[in-house]
Design a protein around this motif. Sequence first.
Motif, PDB file in Angstrom:
ATOM      1  N   ASP A  90      41.557 -70.400 -13.240  1.00  0.00           N
ATOM      2  CA  ASP A  90      40.873 -69.783 -12.105  1.00  0.00           C
ATOM      3  C   ASP A  90      39.348 -69.855 -12.270  1.00  0.00           C
ATOM      4  N   THR A  91      38.891 -70.304 -13.415  1.00  0.00           N
ATOM      5  CA  THR A  91      37.455 -70.413 -13.656  1.00  0.00           C
ATOM      6  C   THR A  91      36.817 -71.381 -12.668  1.00  0.00           C
ATOM      7  N   ALA A  92      35.805 -70.896 -11.951  1.00  0.00           N
ATOM      8  CA  ALA A  92      35.147 -71.705 -10.929  1.00  0.00           C
ATOM      9  C   ALA A  92      34.018 -70.895 -10.302  1.00  0.00           C
ATOM     10  N   VAL A  93      33.209 -71.574  -9.510  1.00  0.00           N
ATOM     11  CA  VAL A  93      32.295 -70.880  -8.617  1.00  0.00           C
ATOM     12  C   VAL A  93      33.052 -70.613  -7.326  1.00  0.00           C
ATOM     13  N   TYR A  94      33.033 -69.369  -6.900  1.00  0.00           N
ATOM     14  CA  TYR A  94      33.763 -68.957  -5.696  1.00  0.00           C
ATOM     15  C   TYR A  94      32.770 -68.788  -4.547  1.00  0.00           C
ATOM     16  N   TYR A  95      33.102 -69.417  -3.429  1.00  0.00           N
ATOM     17  CA  TYR A  95      32.246 -69.409  -2.262  1.00  0.00           C
ATOM     18  C   TYR A  95      32.935 -68.710  -1.085  1.00  0.00           C
ATOM     19  N   CYS A  96      32.170 -67.917  -0.393  1.00  0.00           N
ATOM     20  CA  CYS A  96      32.608 -67.296   0.854  1.00  0.00           C
ATOM     21  C   CYS A  96      32.277 -68.246   2.005  1.00  0.00           C
ATOM     22  N   ALA A  97      33.159 -68.295   2.999  1.00  0.00           N
ATOM     23  CA  ALA A  97      32.973 -69.238   4.096  1.00  0.00           C
ATOM     24  C   ALA A  97      33.362 -68.607   5.424  1.00  0.00           C
ATOM     25  N   ALA A  98      32.684 -69.027   6.473  1.00  0.00           N
ATOM     26  CA  ALA A  98      32.970 -68.553   7.830  1.00  0.00           C
ATOM     27  C   ALA A  98      33.160 -69.768   8.733  1.00  0.00           C
ATOM     28  N   ASP A  99      34.286 -69.818   9.412  1.00  0.00           N
ATOM     29  CA  ASP A  99      34.653 -70.973  10.231  1.00  0.00           C
ATOM     30  C   ASP A  99      35.070 -70.489  11.611  1.00  0.00           C
ATOM     31  N   ARG A 100      34.298 -70.849  12.612  1.00  0.00           N
ATOM     32  CA  ARG A 100      34.625 -70.399  13.956  1.00  0.00           C
ATOM     33  C   ARG A 100      35.606 -71.359  14.641  1.00  0.00           C
ATOM     34  N   GLY A 101      35.649 -72.586  14.180  1.00  0.00           N
ATOM     35  CA  GLY A 101      36.496 -73.577  14.838  1.00  0.00           C
ATOM     36  C   GLY A 101      37.965 -73.508  14.442  1.00  0.00           C
ATOM     37  N   ALA A 102      38.242 -72.977  13.261  1.00  0.00           N
ATOM     38  CA  ALA A 102      39.630 -72.896  12.812  1.00  0.00           C
ATOM     39  C   ALA A 102      40.306 -71.710  13.487  1.00  0.00           C
ATOM     40  N   ARG A 103      41.438 -71.933  14.098  1.00  0.00           N
ATOM     41  CA  ARG A 103      42.120 -70.846  14.795  1.00  0.00           C
ATOM     42  C   ARG A 103      42.871 -69.942  13.830  1.00  0.00           C
ATOM     43  N   THR A 104      43.273 -70.493  12.706  1.00  0.00           N
ATOM     44  CA  THR A 104      44.017 -69.716  11.717  1.00  0.00           C
ATOM     45  C   THR A 104      43.516 -70.066  10.321  1.00  0.00           C
ATOM     46  N   ALA A 105      43.893 -69.263   9.364  1.00  0.00           N
ATOM     47  CA  ALA A 105      43.517 -69.556   7.986  1.00  0.00           C
ATOM     48  C   ALA A 105      44.214 -70.819   7.491  1.00  0.00           C
ATOM     49  N   GLN A 106      45.413 -71.098   8.019  1.00  0.00           N
ATOM     50  CA  GLN A 106      46.092 -72.337   7.640  1.00  0.00           C
ATOM     51  C   GLN A 106      45.271 -73.547   8.063  1.00  0.00           C
ATOM     52  N   VAL A 107      44.662 -73.474   9.222  1.00  0.00           N
ATOM     53  CA  VAL A 107      43.822 -74.580   9.683  1.00  0.00           C
ATOM     54  C   VAL A 107      42.592 -74.698   8.793  1.00  0.00           C
ATOM     55  N   MET A 108      42.011 -73.571   8.420  1.00  0.00           N
ATOM     56  CA  MET A 108      40.863 -73.614   7.504  1.00  0.00           C
ATOM     57  C   MET A 108      41.265 -74.324   6.218  1.00  0.00           C
ATOM     58  N   ALA A 109      42.430 -73.986   5.690  1.00  0.00           N
ATOM     59  CA  ALA A 109      42.910 -74.616   4.460  1.00  0.00           C
ATOM     60  C   ALA A 109      43.079 -76.114   4.651  1.00  0.00           C
ATOM     61  N   ALA A 110      43.678 -76.508   5.765  1.00  0.00           N
ATOM     62  CA  ALA A 110      43.944 -77.926   6.015  1.00  0.00           C
ATOM     63  C   ALA A 110      42.647 -78.719   6.155  1.00  0.00           C
ATOM     64  N   ARG A 111      41.617 -78.101   6.687  1.00  0.00           N
ATOM     65  CA  ARG A 111      40.329 -78.776   6.878  1.00  0.00           C
ATOM     66  C   ARG A 111      39.541 -78.884   5.586  1.00  0.00           C
ATOM     67  N   LYS A 112      39.991 -78.171   4.539  1.00  0.00           N
ATOM     68  CA  LYS A 112      39.384 -78.259   3.202  1.00  0.00           C
ATOM     69  C   LYS A 112      37.897 -77.971   3.217  1.00  0.00           C
ATOM     70  N   GLY A 113      37.493 -77.091   4.120  1.00  0.00           N
ATOM     71  CA  GLY A 113      36.091 -76.705   4.144  1.00  0.00           C
ATOM     72  C   GLY A 113      35.252 -77.472   5.145  1.00  0.00           C
ATOM     73  N   TYR A 114      35.759 -78.615   5.603  1.00  0.00           N
ATOM     74  CA  TYR A 114      35.018 -79.359   6.619  1.00  0.00           C
ATOM     75  C   TYR A 114      35.177 -78.623   7.946  1.00  0.00           C
ATOM     76  N   GLY A 115      34.084 -78.293   8.551  1.00  0.00           N
ATOM     77  CA  GLY A 115      34.139 -77.481   9.757  1.00  0.00           C
ATOM     78  C   GLY A 115      33.661 -76.065   9.531  1.00  0.00           C
ATOM     79  N   VAL A 116      33.487 -75.687   8.249  1.00  0.00           N
ATOM     80  CA  VAL A 116      32.936 -74.358   7.959  1.00  0.00           C
ATOM     81  C   VAL A 116      31.505 -74.299   8.505  1.00  0.00           C
ATOM     82  N   ASP A 117      31.231 -73.226   9.214  1.00  0.00           N
ATOM     83  CA  ASP A 117      29.912 -73.078   9.824  1.00  0.00           C
ATOM     84  C   ASP A 117      28.878 -72.488   8.856  1.00  0.00           C
ATOM     85  N   TYR A 118      29.334 -71.570   8.014  1.00  0.00           N
ATOM     86  CA  TYR A 118      28.418 -70.892   7.095  1.00  0.00           C
ATOM     87  C   TYR A 118      29.062 -70.749   5.717  1.00  0.00           C
ATOM     88  N   TRP A 119      28.225 -70.953   4.711  1.00  0.00           N
ATOM     89  CA  TRP A 119      28.637 -70.813   3.314  1.00  0.00           C
ATOM     90  C   TRP A 119      27.726 -69.818   2.602  1.00  0.00           C
TER      91      TRP A 119
END
Length: 129
Positions: A90-119
């Motif tokens: 689990d060792t890593a840098v953890y980032y918070c992300a905000a995605d307005r385009g993803a309708r669900t968290a599953q979509v956010m996961a599938a996009r692998k961060g591409y489409g995130v509006d803010y980090w």
Amino acid sequence: QVQLVESGGGLVQTGNSLRLSCAASGRTLNGYIMGWFRQAPGKEREFVAGISWSSGSAYYVDSVKGRFTISRDNAKNTLYLQMNSLKPEDTAVYYCAADRGARTAQVMAARKGYGVDYWGKGTLVTVSS
């Protein structure tokens, strides 16, 4: 514009717990999918968990299911990640992300961060064996 500031990272031993926080400011998060990603040295960025800010519906990567819990406090505009039974992997840098385009968290996961509006800038979690 949304500003995201993570906190709560640190050095812990295997099996211990940490709670990460992500304080958001700037605008309402209604309509956003909020999530946590992580990136270990030499590895690609990985989705960890996501949650609909409006509905609270959550989704996790398989490797953290049953150990991590994502939650949000609408009144405080803060996102959390409770991490239990931590492992060295689990060792890593953890980032918070905000995605307005993803309708669900599953979509956010599938996009692998591409489409995130803010980090956020990230917070380091180190789990020693």
